[in-house]
Structures are given as structure tokens and as C-alpha cells.
Design an enzyme around this catalytic site. Structure first.
Site, PDB file in Angstrom:
ATOM      1  N   HIS A   1     -10.056  -5.213  -3.592  1.00  0.00           N
ATOM      2  CA  HIS A   1      -8.738  -5.467  -3.000  1.00  0.00           C
ATOM      3  C   HIS A   1      -8.907  -5.903  -1.557  1.00  0.00           C
ATOM      4  CE1 HIS A   1      -9.796  -1.208  -2.628  1.00  0.00           C
ATOM      5  NE2 HIS A   1      -9.219  -1.237  -1.437  1.00  0.00           N
ATOM      6  N   LEU A   2      -8.048  -6.812  -1.166  1.00  0.00           N
ATOM      7  CA  LEU A   2      -8.016  -7.292   0.211  1.00  0.00           C
ATOM      8  C   LEU A   2      -6.787  -6.690   0.882  1.00  0.00           C
ATOM      9  CD1 LEU A   2      -8.684 -10.846   1.461  1.00  0.00           C
ATOM     10  CD2 LEU A   2      -6.502  -9.799   1.991  1.00  0.00           C
ATOM     11  N   HIS A   3      -7.011  -5.986   1.986  1.00  0.00           N
ATOM     12  CA  HIS A   3      -5.897  -5.425   2.755  1.00  0.00           C
ATOM     13  C   HIS A   3      -5.336  -6.518   3.663  1.00  0.00           C
ATOM     14  CE1 HIS A   3      -6.895  -1.019   2.173  1.00  0.00           C
ATOM     15  NE2 HIS A   3      -8.079  -1.549   1.916  1.00  0.00           N
TER      16      HIS A   3
ATOM     17  N   ASN B   1     -12.849  -3.508   2.285  1.00  0.00           N
ATOM     18  CA  ASN B   1     -13.789  -2.403   2.451  1.00  0.00           C
ATOM     19  C   ASN B   1     -14.718  -2.374   1.240  1.00  0.00           C
ATOM     20  OD1 ASN B   1     -12.608  -1.415   4.867  1.00  0.00           O
ATOM     21  ND2 ASN B   1     -11.023  -0.365   3.701  1.00  0.00           N
TER      22      ASN B   1
ATOM     23  N   GLY C   1     -15.624   3.035   3.633  1.00  0.00           N
ATOM     24  CA  GLY C   1     -14.485   3.861   3.239  1.00  0.00           C
ATOM     25  C   GLY C   1     -13.735   3.359   2.027  1.00  0.00           C
ATOM     26  N   GLN C   2     -14.408   2.569   1.168  1.00  0.00           N
ATOM     27  CA  GLN C   2     -13.727   2.127  -0.056  1.00  0.00           C
ATOM     28  C   GLN C   2     -13.440   3.326  -0.948  1.00  0.00           C
ATOM     29  OE1 GLN C   2     -15.852  -0.777  -2.450  1.00  0.00           O
ATOM     30  NE2 GLN C   2     -14.112  -1.053  -3.839  1.00  0.00           N
TER      31      GLN C   2
ATOM     32  N   ASP D   1       0.848  -1.190   0.000  1.00  0.00           N
ATOM     33  CA  ASP D   1       0.000   0.000   0.000  1.00  0.00           C
ATOM     34  C   ASP D   1       0.887   1.245   0.000  1.00  0.00           C
ATOM     35  OD1 ASP D   1      -3.220   0.502   0.960  1.00  0.00           O
ATOM     36  OD2 ASP D   1      -1.821   2.184   1.119  1.00  0.00           O
ATOM     37  N   ILE D   2       0.503   2.237  -0.786  1.00  0.00           N
ATOM     38  CA  ILE D   2       1.314   3.449  -0.925  1.00  0.00           C
ATOM     39  C   ILE D   2       1.292   4.287   0.363  1.00  0.00           C
ATOM     40  CG2 ILE D   2      -0.458   5.046  -1.812  1.00  0.00           C
ATOM     41  CD1 ILE D   2       1.604   5.747  -4.052  1.00  0.00           C
TER      42      ILE D   2
HETATM   43  P1  5GP Z   1      -9.736   1.308   0.227  1.00  0.00           P
HETATM   44  O1  5GP Z   1      -9.855   2.584   1.041  1.00  0.00           O
HETATM   45  O2  5GP Z   1     -10.410   1.473  -1.126  1.00  0.00           O
HETATM   46  O3  5GP Z   1     -10.166   0.072   0.929  1.00  0.00           O
HETATM   47  O4  5GP Z   1      -8.187   1.124  -0.024  1.00  0.00           O
HETATM   48  C1  5GP Z   1      -7.475   1.696  -1.066  1.00  0.00           C
HETATM   49  C2  5GP Z   1      -6.022   1.622  -0.694  1.00  0.00           C
HETATM   50  O5  5GP Z   1      -5.256   1.853  -1.861  1.00  0.00           O
HETATM   51  C3  5GP Z   1      -5.616   2.676   0.325  1.00  0.00           C
HETATM   52  O6  5GP Z   1      -5.085   2.026   1.480  1.00  0.00           O
HETATM   53  C4  5GP Z   1      -4.584   3.507  -0.419  1.00  0.00           C
HETATM   54  O7  5GP Z   1      -3.509   3.924   0.412  1.00  0.00           O
HETATM   55  C5  5GP Z   1      -4.116   2.579  -1.521  1.00  0.00           C
HETATM   56  N1  5GP Z   1      -3.672   3.239  -2.736  1.00  0.00           N
HETATM   57  C6  5GP Z   1      -4.303   4.273  -3.368  1.00  0.00           C
HETATM   58  N2  5GP Z   1      -3.619   4.617  -4.469  1.00  0.00           N
HETATM   59  C7  5GP Z   1      -2.549   3.788  -4.543  1.00  0.00           C
HETATM   60  C8  5GP Z   1      -1.468   3.673  -5.472  1.00  0.00           C
HETATM   61  O8  5GP Z   1      -1.358   4.369  -6.468  1.00  0.00           O
HETATM   62  N3  5GP Z   1      -0.534   2.702  -5.203  1.00  0.00           N
HETATM   63  C9  5GP Z   1      -0.623   1.880  -4.103  1.00  0.00           C
HETATM   64  N4  5GP Z   1       0.344   0.982  -3.954  1.00  0.00           N
HETATM   65  N5  5GP Z   1      -1.626   1.978  -3.213  1.00  0.00           N
HETATM   66  C10 5GP Z   1      -2.573   2.905  -3.430  1.00  0.00           C
END
Ligand code: 5GP
Ligand code: ZN
Length: 113
Positions: free
Chosen positions: A99-101, A86, A92-93, A31-32
Site C-alpha cells: 500500500h502507498l500512503h 513502508n 514499520g510495515q 486510513d482508519i
Molecule cells: P503500514 O504501517 O503497514 O505502512 O500501514 C498500514 C496502515 O493501514 C496503517 O496506517 C493503519 O492505520 C491502516 N489500517 C489498518 N487496518 C485498517 C483497516 O481495517 N481499515 C483501514 N481503512 N485502514 C487500516
């Protein structure tokens, strides 16, 4: 949709990412903006917007199995880790490619905020 989708672009290597594992079906990258010492995203290579649109049980199951393997290779399997998907606004998606964290390397409280 898949043309502009951020995670589809990572699958196609159009956007750089710290990819740590992949197979034919799934991809894992860091994750970035990590929320834990280990924070990896595991995604299906085929575009699915969210769990609301998922109908391939095997594809979803592969994400969890991959996460468990990555937890072992990251050295967090024994201590424990959290896997989270999410879905939608209330959860908070922010990226609408399923994607699975995989989060670990620190203690996590429950319930999540
Ligand atoms: P969500 O909030 O949709 O469950 O998670 C999205 C995740 O994607 C966040 O934790 C966010 O930091 C990550 N993310 C967003 N943009 C990028 C990117 O360009 N590269 C990477 N590696 N992660 C990203
Ligand atoms: Zn996508």
C-alpha cells in the site's frame, strides 16, 4: 494468504472501508487511523505482500499516478503531500498487502522518524 489478508478483504468488500476511488487495477480508501488531515491508502487489487515481492512495474507506477490524482481531488496537490511505502520491520510495515500512503493537509517534517 489472500483469503485472510485485510486489504484483500477490503477489495472484496468483506470489510467496510471509506473507498474514495478505484479502477480496474487499484483501490484507494481512507486510513482508519489517519496521521494527517488527508491520509489515503492506495493499493493494487491483486495481492502483493510488500515492495520486496513486487515485480510488476506498471502496477507499482499506477499507485503513484493514482495518488497524484487523488491529491488533486482532495485539494492538496498545490500545497504538497507525501507518498510513502513502508517495507518490512524497520519501516514499520504492519499490513502485508502493498500500500502507498498519501498524506497531506499539514506541514510534514523531514527526515521522517
Ligand atoms: P503500514 O504501517 O503497514 O505502512 O500501514 C498500514 C496502515 O493501514 C496503517 O496506517 C493503519 O492505520 C491502516 N489500517 C489498518 N487496518 C485498517 C483497516 O481495517 N481499515 C483501514 N481503512 N485502514 C487500516
Ligand atoms: Zn492482500
Amino acid at each position: 494468504m489472500t483469503e485472510s489478508c485485510l486489504f484483500c478483504r477490503i477489495v472484496r468488500r468483506e470489510i467496510p472501508a471509506a473507498i474514495i476511488w478505484e479502477d480496474e487495477h487499484s483501490l484507494a480508501f481512507r486510513d482508519i487511523d489517519p496521521k494527517a488531515p488527508t491520509h489515503v491508502l492506495v493499493i493494487p487489487k491483486s495481492h502483493v505482500a510488500s515492495l520486496n515481492d513486487a515485480d510488476d512495474a506498471l502496477a507499482i507506477g499506477r499507485l503513484s499516478v493514482a495518488a497524484a490524482g487523488i491529491a488533486t481531488s482532495e485539494g492538496i496537490a498545490e500545497r504538497g503531500y507525501r507518498t510513502v511505502i513502508n517495507t518490512g520491520r524497520d519501516a514499520g510495515q504492519t499490513v502485508f498487502h502493498l500500500h502507498l500512503h498519501l498524506l497531506g493537509g499539514r506541514h510534514m517534517s523531514w527526515p521522517p522518524g
